[in-house]
Design a protein around this motif. Structure first.
Motif, short mmCIF file in Angstrom:
data_model
loop_
_atom_site.label_atom_id
_atom_site.label_comp_id
_atom_site.label_asym_id
_atom_site.label_seq_id
_atom_site.Cartn_x
_atom_site.Cartn_y
_atom_site.Cartn_z
N GLY A 2 0.81 -1.20 0.00
CA GLY A 2 0.00 0.00 0.00
C GLY A 2 0.85 1.26 0.00
N PHE A 3 0.23 2.35 -0.40
CA PHE A 3 0.89 3.66 -0.40
C PHE A 3 0.37 4.42 0.81
CE2 PHE A 3 1.68 8.01 -1.45
CZ PHE A 3 2.89 7.99 -2.14
N PHE A 4 1.27 4.83 1.69
CA PHE A 4 0.90 5.46 2.95
C PHE A 4 1.19 6.96 2.92
CE2 PHE A 4 1.28 1.09 3.98
CZ PHE A 4 0.49 0.84 5.10
N GLN A 5 0.29 7.74 3.52
CA GLN A 5 0.57 9.14 3.82
C GLN A 5 -0.20 9.52 5.08
OE1 GLN A 5 -1.00 12.11 1.06
NE2 GLN A 5 -2.05 10.51 -0.06
N PHE A 6 0.25 10.58 5.73
CA PHE A 6 -0.28 10.94 7.04
C PHE A 6 -0.71 12.41 7.02
CE2 PHE A 6 2.71 7.51 7.46
CZ PHE A 6 2.09 6.63 8.33
N VAL A 7 -1.76 12.70 7.79
CA VAL A 7 -2.28 14.06 7.89
C VAL A 7 -2.47 14.40 9.36
CG1 VAL A 7 -4.08 15.67 7.14
CG2 VAL A 7 -3.54 13.67 5.73
N PHE A 8 -1.96 15.56 9.78
CA PHE A 8 -2.09 16.01 11.17
C PHE A 8 -2.70 17.41 11.19
CE2 PHE A 8 1.27 12.85 11.29
CZ PHE A 8 0.96 12.13 12.44
N ASP A 9 -3.46 17.68 12.27
CA ASP A 9 -4.10 18.98 12.39
C ASP A 9 -4.32 19.30 13.86
OD1 ASP A 9 -5.21 21.36 11.69
OD2 ASP A 9 -7.09 20.54 10.91
N ASN A 10 -4.53 20.59 14.16
CA ASN A 10 -4.82 21.02 15.53
C ASN A 10 -6.13 20.41 16.01
OD1 ASN A 10 -2.58 22.63 15.29
ND2 ASN A 10 -3.73 24.49 14.92
N SER A 95 5.92 4.42 7.95
CA SER A 95 6.18 4.24 6.53
C SER A 95 7.31 3.24 6.30
CB SER A 95 6.53 5.58 5.88
OG SER A 95 5.45 6.46 5.94
N SER A 96 8.35 3.33 7.12
CA SER A 96 9.48 2.42 7.01
C SER A 96 9.07 0.98 7.30
CB SER A 96 10.59 2.87 7.96
OG SER A 96 11.70 2.00 7.87
N LEU A 97 8.20 0.80 8.28
CA LEU A 97 7.72 -0.55 8.61
C LEU A 97 6.98 -1.19 7.45
CD1 LEU A 97 6.46 -0.10 12.29
CD2 LEU A 97 8.38 -1.50 11.53
N HIS A 98 6.33 -0.37 6.64
CA HIS A 98 5.56 -0.89 5.51
C HIS A 98 6.34 -0.81 4.20
CE1 HIS A 98 2.36 -0.06 8.48
NE2 HIS A 98 1.77 -1.08 7.91
N GLY A 99 7.65 -0.58 4.28
CA GLY A 99 8.50 -0.67 3.10
C GLY A 99 8.54 0.55 2.23
N MET A 100 8.05 1.69 2.71
CA MET A 100 8.09 2.91 1.91
C MET A 100 9.34 3.73 2.24
SD MET A 100 4.29 4.53 1.44
CE MET A 100 5.05 5.88 0.57
N LYS A 101 10.03 4.17 1.21
CA LYS A 101 11.24 4.96 1.42
C LYS A 101 10.93 6.45 1.61
CE LYS A 101 14.22 1.80 -1.17
NZ LYS A 101 15.16 1.64 -2.29
N THR A 102 9.80 6.88 1.06
CA THR A 102 9.40 8.28 1.20
C THR A 102 8.12 8.36 2.03
OG1 THR A 102 10.30 8.75 -1.00
CG2 THR A 102 8.84 10.41 -0.04
#
Length: 384
Positions: A2-10, A95-102
């Motif tokens: 899978g392709f992972f990305q993260f979103v954070f907010d107040n 991300s690193s745990l799931h094999g993503m370099k970026t």
């Protein structure tokens, strides 16, 4: 994979409404995984009745839907560099745990500037890419349009439909839904007015193309020539109209600004990376014109970083992020199913903190109930 990305907010809420003290300061986050593998730890079966394809019609192909996971809260001031570093480091490890370099992480504009500085100064975070918050960027752009059109009569026009108190917020872009609809309707009205002055032959060609698009018929080469001719005629006519008077120039420029709003939404909805960057590039002069310098600066830095991605990213990951449209968050597996990344955290996390049963309803909250809510939300929200 899978392709992972993260979103954070107040996630700042005044939970003690009587005294105004003991405000809840925290940073909320979500993890977005594309495609949705269906292996979420929070699964619940539900029956759905879908409309048949022969009723709604089909367009394009199926697209990969995104699974959204609620992350644990970071119970610190969101503006504290320690909170931002914790969020960045957590995202990098996941991300690193799931094999993503970026690792892609999205913050709102004030936190975005600090996050970029932290990433630039820490070698451990070199694989982290901080993304721009497109939803609030769009709100700021609509505020820029409202500022530029101030005193033009746009407010008076909108007050014939909306309450005057609402129009004040719409002009600044804060009342997002009302402002967006008002801009679209105003643009359509202006274009309809322009249509009355068009030649009959041009009108017939436009109507024929419109029917072909609505009927989802393939456009042949002859139609493409007609469309290109119409575009060229329209551009020449706009240029002529702008030279006739300053008022015409103002309203034609307004129509171009609304077209830019539609272009940006189209890019996010369909996952068109090149159009996404091009839309932001065209927004920057308007940010400067309206004095929205924070977004003007952040947008320029964001463009520079995104244009350099291909030289730093893995080829496979870069292809997924750009060509496959994984930069957007897809709630549905169709062409128009994408939403802006920071809009997803507003819909999936922040909204549920404010509705009945959330933190902001009631006469106050104790430390024990606050702790229960903070620990329970990541598990309860996906079920809700």
């Amino acid at each position: 994979m899978g392709f992972f990305q993260f979103v954070f907010d107040n996630a700042d809420f005044n939970v003690a409404t009587i005294s105004g003290h003991n405000t809840f300061h925290s940073m909320g986050g979500i993890g977005c995984v594309t495609p949705d593998s269906g292996k979420s730890r929070h699964t619940i079966n539900r029956s759905t009745k879908l409309v048949k394809a022969d009723v709604t019609g089909e367009f394009g192909e199926n697209y990969e839907r995104t699974r959204i996971e609620i992350l644990p809260f970071i119970n610190l001031q969101p503006t504290d560099p320690s909170s931002i570093y914790t969020a960045l480091n957590f995202s990098r490890k996941q991300s690193s745990l799931h094999g993503m370099k970026t690792c892609f992480v999205t913050f709102d504009q004030p936190l975005n500037a600090k996050a970029i500085e932290i990433v630039a100064s820490d070698e451990i975070l070199q694989g982290v890419v901080v993304r721009m918050n497109g939803f609030h960027l769009l709100m700021s752009f609509m505020g820029s349009v409202g500022y530029i059109m101030g005193g033009s009569g746009l407010e008076v026009l909108w007050e014939s439909v909306y309450a005057p108190a609402s129009v004040v917020h719409m002009m600044t872009g804060h009342a997002y839904v009302h402002a967006l609809r008002a801009h679209l309707l105003t643009s359509v009205a202006l274009f309809t007015f322009m249509m009355t002055e068009m030649e009959d032959k041009t009108k017939e060609s436009l109507l024929a193309l419109h029917k072909a698009i609505i009927g989802q018929k393939p456009v042949d080469l002859e139609d493409e020539k007609v469309m290109q001719t119409l575009i060229e005629k329209n551009q020449q006519r706009i240029k002529t109209e702008k030279e006739r008077s300053q008022t015409r120039r103002l309203w034609l420029n307004y129509m171009e600004q609304v077209s830019l709003i539609k272009q940006f939404i189209y890019a996010e909805r369909t996952g068109d990376w090149a159009l996404h960057l091009n839309s932001i590039r065209q927004m920057i002069p308007y940010f400067h014109a309206a004095g929205h310098l924070a977004y003007a600066k952040s947008a320029r830095i964001y463009l520079q970083q995104m244009q350099a991605l291909q030289t730093t990213m893995n080829e496979t990951e870069f292809g997924k992020f750009t060509k496959d449209g994984y930069f957007t968050i897809r709630r549905k597996d169709n062409l128009w199913g994408g939403i802006i990344s920071d809009q997803s955290i507003e819909q999936n996390l922040m909204r549920l903190l404010k509705i009945s049963g959330g933190m902001t309803r009631g006469r106050g909250i104790t430390d024990s109930s606050l702790a229960m809510l903070v620990h329970a939300f990541p598990y309860c929200i996906p079920i809700c």
